[in-house]
Design an enzyme around this catalytic site. Structure first.
Site, PDB file in Angstrom:
ATOM      1  N   TYR A  66       0.840  -1.187   0.000  1.00  0.00           N
ATOM      2  CA  TYR A  66       0.000   0.000   0.000  1.00  0.00           C
ATOM      3  C   TYR A  66       0.877   1.239   0.000  1.00  0.00           C
ATOM      4  O   TYR A  66       2.100   1.160   0.215  1.00  0.00           O
ATOM      5  CB  TYR A  66      -0.912   0.016   1.242  1.00  0.00           C
ATOM      6  N   LYS A  68       0.303   5.612   1.297  1.00  0.00           N
ATOM      7  CA  LYS A  68      -0.546   6.714   1.717  1.00  0.00           C
ATOM      8  C   LYS A  68       0.060   7.982   1.164  1.00  0.00           C
ATOM      9  O   LYS A  68       1.285   8.156   1.166  1.00  0.00           O
ATOM     10  CB  LYS A  68      -0.615   6.810   3.245  1.00  0.00           C
ATOM     11  N   LYS A  81      -2.681  19.826  -9.057  1.00  0.00           N
ATOM     12  CA  LYS A  81      -2.825  19.054  -7.817  1.00  0.00           C
ATOM     13  C   LYS A  81      -1.491  18.365  -7.571  1.00  0.00           C
ATOM     14  O   LYS A  81      -0.930  17.763  -8.490  1.00  0.00           O
ATOM     15  CB  LYS A  81      -3.937  18.012  -7.970  1.00  0.00           C
TER      16      LYS A  81
END
Length: 156
Positions: A66, A68, A81
């Site tokens: 994973y 984050k 962004k």
């Protein structure tokens, strides 16, 4: 060592429509729906899609991998962004910094360019890790978002 990769994807949709997908949480929803089997599952950990939002991407398969990331920049005027990885992913591989910058550039009234840029930093003794940086996931995402926005435009 610092490095940067960039890729531009032309889409047949207005920049404002493409930005409306990229700017907030809709991008994560689309990644789940259209590319979950390729990129993974997106989950909002904290925030409403603006600066400071933290999302978790769990990679597909059984690896348990994973990452984050936190939204650092959200500029509606420039349609930019920028996110920074804060846990997992490339950081677990030895990168010190890993950022993604997404820019939606108006080409004309009916088309836009999605410029995706990855910038990274890693210790000079780990220079071989730079070969792990790839634009493919961001390119795939840009292509699918382009198709999605074009489809919405033709439905209208």
């Amino acid at each position: 060592m610092k490095g940067e990769l960039s890729e531009e994807t032309l889409v047949g949709a207005p920049a404002s429509a493409v930005w409306s997908v990229y700017r907030g949480l809709e991008l994560g929803i689309l990644v789940d729906r259209l590319l979950g089997h390729v990129l993974g599952k997106v989950e909002v950990i904290e925030g409403d899609g603006g600066v400071g939002t933290i999302v978790k991407l769990t990679f597909p398969g059984t690896s348990g991998g994973y990452m984050k990331e936190i939204f650092r920049i959200m500029d509606d005027e420039k349609r930019v962004k920028e996110t920074e990885m804060i846990e997992g992913g490339h950081l677990d591989l030895g990168f010190d910094v890993y950022r993604i910058r997404l820019e939606i550039i108006e080409k004309d009234a009916e088309s836009a360019i999605i410029r995706s840029t990855i910038s990274y930093e890693l210790d000079d003794t780990k220079a071989e890790l730079a070969s792990l940086v790839t634009m493919k996931p961001l390119q795939t995402m840009a292509e699918e978002v382009g198709k999605y926005v074009c489809g919405k435009k033709s439905d209208a």
